[in-house]
Design an enzyme around this catalytic site. Structure first.
Site, short mmCIF file in Angstrom:
data_model
loop_
_atom_site.label_atom_id
_atom_site.label_comp_id
_atom_site.label_asym_id
_atom_site.label_seq_id
_atom_site.Cartn_x
_atom_site.Cartn_y
_atom_site.Cartn_z
N ASP A 222 10.45 -10.07 2.35
CA ASP A 222 9.94 -11.00 3.37
C ASP A 222 11.07 -11.73 4.10
O ASP A 222 10.81 -12.50 5.03
CB ASP A 222 8.99 -12.02 2.73
CG ASP A 222 7.64 -11.41 2.40
OD1 ASP A 222 7.38 -10.27 2.81
OD2 ASP A 222 6.82 -12.09 1.74
N ARG B 27 -0.49 0.42 2.33
CA ARG B 27 -0.44 -0.57 1.25
C ARG B 27 -1.61 -0.33 0.30
O ARG B 27 -2.69 -0.91 0.44
CB ARG B 27 -0.43 -1.98 1.82
CG ARG B 27 0.83 -2.23 2.63
CD ARG B 27 0.86 -3.59 3.24
NE ARG B 27 1.10 -4.64 2.25
CZ ARG B 27 1.19 -5.93 2.57
NH1 ARG B 27 1.09 -6.31 3.81
NH2 ARG B 27 1.41 -6.84 1.63
N PRO B 28 -1.39 0.55 -0.68
CA PRO B 28 -2.49 0.93 -1.58
C PRO B 28 -2.87 -0.20 -2.55
O PRO B 28 -2.15 -1.19 -2.68
CB PRO B 28 -1.91 2.11 -2.35
CG PRO B 28 -0.44 1.93 -2.30
CD PRO B 28 -0.12 1.20 -1.04
N ARG C 288 0.07 -16.97 10.95
CA ARG C 288 -0.50 -16.64 9.63
C ARG C 288 0.36 -17.24 8.52
O ARG C 288 -0.14 -17.51 7.43
CB ARG C 288 -0.54 -15.12 9.43
CG ARG C 288 -1.56 -14.42 10.27
CD ARG C 288 -1.64 -12.97 9.86
NE ARG C 288 -1.72 -12.87 8.42
CZ ARG C 288 -1.39 -11.81 7.72
NH1 ARG C 288 -0.96 -10.74 8.32
NH2 ARG C 288 -1.49 -11.81 6.41
N CYS D 95 -1.45 -1.37 7.07
CA CYS D 95 -1.06 -2.32 8.10
C CYS D 95 0.25 -1.86 8.69
O CYS D 95 0.81 -0.85 8.25
CB CYS D 95 -0.96 -3.73 7.53
SG CYS D 95 0.36 -3.96 6.39
N ASP E 32 -4.02 0.84 -5.76
CA ASP E 32 -4.24 1.60 -7.00
C ASP E 32 -3.89 0.79 -8.25
O ASP E 32 -4.55 0.91 -9.28
CB ASP E 32 -3.43 2.91 -6.96
CG ASP E 32 -1.96 2.69 -6.70
OD1 ASP E 32 -1.63 1.91 -5.78
OD2 ASP E 32 -1.12 3.25 -7.42
N LEU E 33 -2.86 -0.06 -8.16
CA LEU E 33 -2.46 -0.81 -9.36
C LEU E 33 -3.51 -1.89 -9.70
O LEU E 33 -3.77 -2.15 -10.88
CB LEU E 33 -1.08 -1.44 -9.16
CG LEU E 33 0.07 -0.43 -8.97
CD1 LEU E 33 1.35 -1.13 -8.55
CD2 LEU E 33 0.30 0.37 -10.24
N LYS F 125 2.74 -20.06 1.30
CA LYS F 125 1.58 -19.22 1.65
C LYS F 125 1.20 -18.29 0.50
O LYS F 125 0.05 -18.19 0.11
CB LYS F 125 1.91 -18.40 2.90
CG LYS F 125 0.89 -17.31 3.19
CD LYS F 125 1.25 -16.49 4.38
CE LYS F 125 2.03 -15.23 4.09
NZ LYS F 125 1.29 -14.14 3.46
N ASN F 126 2.21 -17.61 -0.04
CA ASN F 126 1.91 -16.60 -1.06
C ASN F 126 1.50 -17.21 -2.40
O ASN F 126 1.06 -16.50 -3.29
CB ASN F 126 3.10 -15.66 -1.25
CG ASN F 126 3.25 -14.72 -0.07
OD1 ASN F 126 2.42 -14.72 0.84
ND2 ASN F 126 4.32 -13.93 -0.06
C1 UD1 Z 1 3.07 -9.72 -1.71
C2 UD1 Z 1 3.30 -10.78 -0.66
C3 UD1 Z 1 4.06 -10.20 0.53
C4 UD1 Z 1 5.33 -9.51 0.07
C5 UD1 Z 1 5.05 -8.52 -1.04
C6 UD1 Z 1 6.29 -7.92 -1.65
C7 UD1 Z 1 1.36 -12.20 -0.97
C8 UD1 Z 1 0.13 -12.76 -0.39
N1 UD1 Z 1 2.00 -11.29 -0.24
O1 UD1 Z 1 2.21 -8.72 -1.13
O2 UD1 Z 1 4.36 -11.28 1.40
O3 UD1 Z 1 5.91 -8.83 1.15
O4 UD1 Z 1 4.31 -9.16 -2.10
O5 UD1 Z 1 7.10 -8.93 -2.15
O6 UD1 Z 1 1.79 -12.60 -2.03
N2 UD1 Z 1 1.82 -1.15 -4.21
C9 UD1 Z 1 1.29 0.01 -4.74
N3 UD1 Z 1 0.06 -0.06 -5.33
C10 UD1 Z 1 -0.64 -1.24 -5.40
C11 UD1 Z 1 -0.08 -2.40 -4.89
C12 UD1 Z 1 1.16 -2.31 -4.30
O7 UD1 Z 1 1.90 1.08 -4.69
O8 UD1 Z 1 -1.76 -1.22 -5.95
C13 UD1 Z 1 3.15 -1.08 -3.58
C14 UD1 Z 1 3.15 -1.62 -2.15
O9 UD1 Z 1 2.74 -0.64 -1.22
C15 UD1 Z 1 4.62 -2.01 -1.99
C16 UD1 Z 1 4.98 -2.52 -3.39
O10 UD1 Z 1 4.02 -1.94 -4.28
O11 UD1 Z 1 5.39 -0.88 -1.70
C17 UD1 Z 1 4.95 -4.02 -3.54
O12 UD1 Z 1 3.73 -4.51 -3.01
P1 UD1 Z 1 3.02 -5.78 -3.58
O13 UD1 Z 1 3.95 -6.58 -4.43
O14 UD1 Z 1 1.71 -5.41 -4.17
O15 UD1 Z 1 2.72 -6.60 -2.24
P2 UD1 Z 1 1.55 -7.63 -2.09
O16 UD1 Z 1 1.27 -8.23 -3.42
O17 UD1 Z 1 0.43 -7.03 -1.31
#
Ligand code: UD1
Length: 420
Positions: A307, A121-122, A399, A116, A124-125, A22-23
């Site tokens: 996960d 789940r920001p 999902r 969620c 910002d990055l 999926k990912n």
């Molecule tokens: C992806 C996976 C999800 C998995 C997660 C962590 C997909 C579709 N989903 O989600 O199944 O649980 O990786 O392995 O691939 N964060 C920030 N700022 C940002 C983005 C993220 O602070 O801009 C934080 C998040 O809140 C979290 C951490 O970084 O604490 C990791 O999140 P991230 O790797 O971005 O998760 P996703 O890519 O959304």
């Protein structure tokens, strides 16, 4: 709405084939926006999330179809650059159309995904990366509006307070493929799904080095072509079946597995005392008497995946002794704790830690799925619990798991869907 009914107590035995990840497929589908040429994606899991991403691509003007595991993306020049709230709010991964739209059309308007149940789940990055590539970004009425005359390569540090971000790395990597000059992403996510995305982009003509390491270098090209690709197997689905074998004291041969994607999970399951045999692209997991409690900390890849945290908690809840599970990616990802406790587990949450005291038996109960992996943990607990477990809100499960009920039935489980 459907619910799942599980009658526990059956040892699962037999073979199961893991579906495409999926990912991996979600960002790869987004990447098809980078070209006007046709693409063919094989091994596509038929999941609600895949269907949502196809709907987004259609809404953006792409002509796409999914038939027996193959996604076809027809040649056409799409012009729409708005990803609507109705899609992005249901699936966070849709936010990764931002990079491809911006790179290809020089503008994008993508709804902010919001939080969620597993926590804030920001994005910002993602935004930091796009800005570093020269995009002008504003937030208007809940949408990120991004514009550029031409993206330009840059040195970008993408580490956040919880480590690297998978989808931010994917988003920025995709945008950088069509930027002018060289981009270096530091503190990039190393997940196998990033490597799969990079290999698809490389087939499209992108120049990318270092995917799978914390430093990814991308030399921008003028345009990308269509490509054909097969999605990697889903390591989380494989891990879930590994736990299904152990929790039911069973013996399952899991096919279509890449072991090197499952290093941390295999290591931890071996530490519990599981018997694990690797053969070609399969893995056999067999229960051995006397499983031991273990401590787990979730970390970005190659650490133990967040996960798999909920599923592991179900296994530890019936493993004698005390296990401590620490969640370092999403400190609030513990919605399954209360539901497992309703089934007789002894789990206490202390901030980002869950202290699990293994009990002898779980008992079936009506429980509520709160998110995708929490749902999987409840199914696993239901497989071993005495009596009947009914799991509501199983749309979460659909999902991310292709035909889970069917696959479990073939292994001998008594599990079926009912209308609520
Ligand atoms: C992806 C996976 C999800 C998995 C997660 C962590 C997909 C579709 N989903 O989600 O199944 O649980 O990786 O392995 O691939 N964060 C920030 N700022 C940002 C983005 C993220 O602070 O801009 C934080 C998040 O809140 C979290 C951490 O970084 O604490 C990791 O999140 P991230 O790797 O971005 O998760 P996703 O890519 O959304």
């Amino acid at each position: 709405m459907d619910k799942l009914v599980v009658e526990g107590g059956i040892r699962l035995k037999g073979e199961v084939v893991v579906s495409g990840a999926k990912n991996a497929i979600l960002p790869i589908l987004a990447a098809t926006l980078l070209t006007d040429e046709p693409c063919l994606i094989k091994g596509a899991p038929n999941l609600c999330d895949t269907i949502t991403m196809l709907k987004i691509l259609r809404s953006l003007g792409k002509n796409v179809g999914l038939d027996r595991g193959i996604v076809t993306v027809a040649a056409n020049r799409h012009k729409n650059f708005i990803a609507d709230y109705k899609f992005v709010s249901t699936m966070r991964a849709s936010f990764c159309v931002l990079g491809p739209l911006l790179a290809k059309l020089k503008k994008a308007k993508v709804s902010l995904p919001g939080g969620c149940v597993i926590g804030v789940r920001p994005v910002d990055l993602h935004i930091k990366g796009m800005k570093a590539l020269g995009a002008n970004i504003s937030v208007e009425s809940g949408y990120v509006v991004a514009k550029t005359s031409q993206l330009k390569g840059n040195h970008i540090y993408l580490g956040g307070i919880y480590g690297s971000s998978v989808l931010a790395t994917a988003n920025v990597m995709m945008a950088a493929t069509l930027a002018q000059g060289r981009t270096v992403i530091e503190a990039a996510a190393c997940e196998p799904e990033i490597v799969d995305l990079a290999s698809f982009l490389i087939k499209m003509g992108a120049k990318i080095e270092g995917a799978g390491t914390p430093i990814i270098e991308i030399e921008g090209v003028k345009q990308l072509r269509g490509a054909e690709h097969t999605i990697i197997p889903d390591r989380i689905e494989a891990g879930t079946f590994m736990i299904a074998a152990l929790i039911t004291k069973g013996d399952i041969l899991i096919k279509n597995v890449l072991f090197h994607h499952l290093g941390a999970v295999i290591d931890k399951l071996e530490e519990t005392g599981a018997s694990i045999t690797k053969t070609d692209n399969s893995i056999r997991v067999c229960f051995k008497r006397g499983l031991k409690p273990i401590n787990i900390t979730t970390l970005p890849y190659p650490g133990f995946p967040t996960d798999m945290q909920a599923q592991m908690m179900s296994l530890m809840s019936i493993t004698p002794g005390i296990s401590v599970i620490t969640e370092k990616i999403y400190p609030d990802r513990f919605m399954h704790v209360a539901e497992l406790n309703r089934m007789g587990a002894h789990i206490q949450r202390e901030g980002p830690h869950a202290i699990v005291e293994g009990v002898k038996h779980l008992s079936g109960a009506p429980v509520m799925a709160s998110d995708l992996r929490a749902s999987a943990s409840l199914v696993l607990a239901g497989l071993v619990a005495g009596g009947e477990t009914t799991i509501s809100r199983i749309y979460h499960l659909e999902r991310g798991y292709e035909n889970l009920e069917d696959k479990l039935q073939r292994l001998g489980a008594r599990i079926y869907k009912e209308k609520e």
